[in-house]
Scaffold this motif. Sequence first.
Motif, PDB file in Angstrom:
ATOM      1  N   GLN A 225       0.800  -1.229   0.000  1.00 52.03           N
ATOM      2  CA  GLN A 225       0.000   0.000   0.000  1.00 52.03           C
ATOM      3  C   GLN A 225       0.837   1.285   0.000  1.00 52.03           C
ATOM      4  N   ARG A 302      10.345  -2.564  -7.408  1.00 51.79           N
ATOM      5  CA  ARG A 302       9.891  -3.036  -8.725  1.00 51.79           C
ATOM      6  C   ARG A 302      10.659  -2.331  -9.839  1.00 51.79           C
TER       7      ARG A 302
ATOM      8  N   THR B 198       1.185   6.152 -14.766  1.00 52.97           N
ATOM      9  CA  THR B 198       1.157   6.833 -13.473  1.00 52.97           C
ATOM     10  C   THR B 198      -0.231   7.490 -13.315  1.00 52.97           C
ATOM     11  N   PRO B 199      -0.571   7.868 -12.074  1.00 53.32           N
ATOM     12  CA  PRO B 199      -1.959   8.268 -11.816  1.00 53.32           C
ATOM     13  C   PRO B 199      -2.466   9.453 -12.648  1.00 53.32           C
ATOM     14  N   ASP B 221       2.200  -4.435 -12.611  1.00 54.21           N
ATOM     15  CA  ASP B 221       2.965  -3.822 -11.528  1.00 54.21           C
ATOM     16  C   ASP B 221       4.470  -3.747 -11.815  1.00 54.21           C
ATOM     17  N   THR B 222       4.815  -3.714 -13.080  1.00 58.63           N
ATOM     18  CA  THR B 222       6.220  -3.732 -13.506  1.00 58.63           C
ATOM     19  C   THR B 222       7.057  -2.673 -12.795  1.00 58.63           C
ATOM     20  N   TYR B 223       6.518  -1.491 -12.636  1.00 56.01           N
ATOM     21  CA  TYR B 223       7.239  -0.393 -11.980  1.00 56.01           C
ATOM     22  C   TYR B 223       6.591  -0.016 -10.631  1.00 56.01           C
ATOM     23  N   GLY B 224       5.822  -0.946 -10.081  1.00 58.41           N
ATOM     24  CA  GLY B 224       5.254  -0.733  -8.752  1.00 58.41           C
ATOM     25  C   GLY B 224       4.075   0.237  -8.707  1.00 58.41           C
ATOM     26  N   GLN B 225       3.496   0.537  -9.869  1.00 59.59           N
ATOM     27  CA  GLN B 225       2.496   1.606  -9.942  1.00 59.59           C
ATOM     28  C   GLN B 225       1.047   1.092  -9.964  1.00 59.59           C
ATOM     29  N   LEU B 227      -1.225  -0.318  -8.028  1.00 60.97           N
ATOM     30  CA  LEU B 227      -2.263   0.014  -7.046  1.00 60.97           C
ATOM     31  C   LEU B 227      -2.546   1.515  -6.994  1.00 60.97           C
ATOM     32  N   SER B 228      -1.521   2.348  -7.135  1.00 61.16           N
ATOM     33  CA  SER B 228      -1.806   3.795  -7.116  1.00 61.16           C
ATOM     34  C   SER B 228      -2.553   4.207  -8.387  1.00 61.16           C
ATOM     35  N   LEU B 231      -6.087   3.329  -7.645  1.00 59.41           N
ATOM     36  CA  LEU B 231      -6.693   4.355  -6.792  1.00 59.41           C
ATOM     37  C   LEU B 231      -7.147   5.547  -7.638  1.00 59.41           C
ATOM     38  N   ALA B 232      -6.277   5.983  -8.546  1.00 59.30           N
ATOM     39  CA  ALA B 232      -6.639   7.114  -9.415  1.00 59.30           C
ATOM     40  C   ALA B 232      -7.873   6.785 -10.249  1.00 59.30           C
ATOM     41  N   ASP B 265      -3.741  -7.437  -2.808  1.00 61.29           N
ATOM     42  CA  ASP B 265      -3.295  -6.080  -2.482  1.00 61.29           C
ATOM     43  C   ASP B 265      -4.413  -5.079  -2.776  1.00 61.29           C
ATOM     44  N   TRP B 268      -7.039  -5.433   0.018  1.00 63.61           N
ATOM     45  CA  TRP B 268      -6.597  -4.735   1.237  1.00 63.61           C
ATOM     46  C   TRP B 268      -6.934  -3.251   1.149  1.00 63.61           C
ATOM     47  N   MET B 269      -6.634  -2.650   0.011  1.00 65.90           N
ATOM     48  CA  MET B 269      -6.916  -1.216  -0.140  1.00 65.90           C
ATOM     49  C   MET B 269      -8.420  -0.950  -0.110  1.00 65.90           C
ATOM     50  N   ARG B 302       2.282  -8.714  -2.068  1.00 67.48           N
ATOM     51  CA  ARG B 302       2.801  -8.318  -0.749  1.00 67.48           C
ATOM     52  C   ARG B 302       1.895  -8.848   0.363  1.00 67.48           C
TER      53      ARG B 302
END
Lengths: 309, 309
Positions: A225, A302, B198-199, B221-225, B227-228, B231-232, B265, B268-269, B302
Amino acid sequence: MVAEGLPDTVASRAAGLPAGITIWEVGPRDGLQNEKSVVDVDVKLEFISRLADAGLTTIEATSFVHPEWVPQLADASDLLAGMTRRDGVRYPVLVPNERGLDRALEAGVGHIAIFASATESFARKNLNRTLDSQFEMFEPVVTRARAEGLEVRGYLSMCFGDQWEGPVPRSQVVAAGRRLLDMGCSQLSLGDTIGVATPGLVEALIADFGSPDQLAVHFHDTYGQALSNTLAALQCGVSTVDSSAGGLGGCPYAESATGNLATEDLVWMLDGLGVSHGVDLTKLVETSAWMADQLGRPSPSRVVQALRG
Amino acid sequence: MVAEGLPDTVASRAAGLPAGITIWEVGPRDGLQNEKSVVDVDVKLEFISRLADAGLTTIEATSFVHPEWVPQLADASDLLAGMTRRDGVRYPVLVPNERGLDRALEAGVGHIAIFASATESFARKNLNRTLDSQFEMFEPVVTRARAEGLEVRGYLSMCFGDQWEGPVPRSQVVAAGRRLLDMGCSQLSLGDTIGVATPGLVEALIADFGSPDQLAVHFHDTYGQALSNTLAALQCGVSTVDSSAGGLGGCPYAESATGNLATEDLVWMLDGLGVSHGVDLTKLVETSAWMADQLGRPSPSRVVQALRG
């Protein structure tokens, strides 16, 4: 959403986000403190130097906690003696008590951070104090540090949940945070030590503080998160974000606290959002890949995995 | 931010978020298609059954692409013949062309998905078609499927970037997406196949479509983005989110496309945000841990790592 005249492959900075933020790099301290095998001080010095090369301007260098608590950082005095300080870069150091402050002052530190708990359980586990009495320990540290001209940051742990107590009332977090600000901390870093926060709670807590101006956020990625919580904090106007190069780190006294938000993953998002930060991503990824080699295991970031995996 | 009367450990649903969303579970198809060793059809059937037990109501079951392209899913007909369909659960199946639709109809499928590309390069690589001529291939599939009473989803790949072309103009993505909706797709899933979004870009693209109502999002999720970005999208009103149990998956024809957003993940959010979704997280984590054992490596989620690691 997109400014007139920009190519439509580019999104302008989303409404409400800060134009630029400060990344508070915690890799050398929070990132390494949990490492079992002690990292050589020369490796730490090179790590810090490479982080500055990559454009980071706030690099939390080490900690003056008692060496028995965190053996990894027992070399704090040697590290600071060997460290070349650059213009425009701050090297804050963690200080738990007056003895730690003495050592920090001897080492010529200009910026310290104290670390308090938002919960009773973690105050006892981490500091061997009650929630209330921890402030008595910190008050003379902050007062003397300020009198000596030092800048002081306050960390507040377990702001969104605690593994012994569960959810933490926001009013309790705000009360503890205000005490740190009132005693003279110029910034308060809200820590999600066990990584349980979600964006709505982040928004609500920041709103309860009344203003984001003195707040920083410190998220752990235990439940994936960290970056969405950071986005929520940026949307609330927070402009200092803690992160750790390569996603190193955790907390030795909180079992389920795994890695910090990776600085690279944060930088990727900020670049896309048009929020400036001053970091050269390529250099930072090289640094984290090098550090991962030193530690003998891959970076959990990542971005580092994608670009160097 | 917090509704009157709620305890202050709980954040109410943040303004603008949907009250509930549909999780479009892609684990059995997108999650597994890239696995090198073929997973036994009985394992796949148990996986699908356990996902339904965990409360998922849309489970993308398999694909009728040519077995030479995706050997992992060559058992599509056997899988559908062996699968117990539950009331209230949809089991969409990927269909590339009219031959695939024939097989889907024979198998009694009620919901299909076609997959188009937003870029010329990926249309050629993935479909051996031009950007334009892919629609000629899909049009008769969609028309006939609709005539047969099937629901049709359109996937659109490379909506935020393409590894051969770089950034993708949003106008091009919107034009391609509109063609899929205009030909009869009831939903359009915007895919970030290489995980670079990105968002701000997510918000801008959704805004360019004019309404979120027919949109779903599909982040890697290649660059960890992932979940954010999700959210956007939720903040823009999108109410269908693609994810993969345990974060399984990737794209066999896009080198840097690593895992999908992990369903755990996401859950969870959503739980933290108060957005309902119907999934039992404990059962889902057990399912992903079991599947990770079948595949012989840990889940990249995670949440799965934290709860079962």
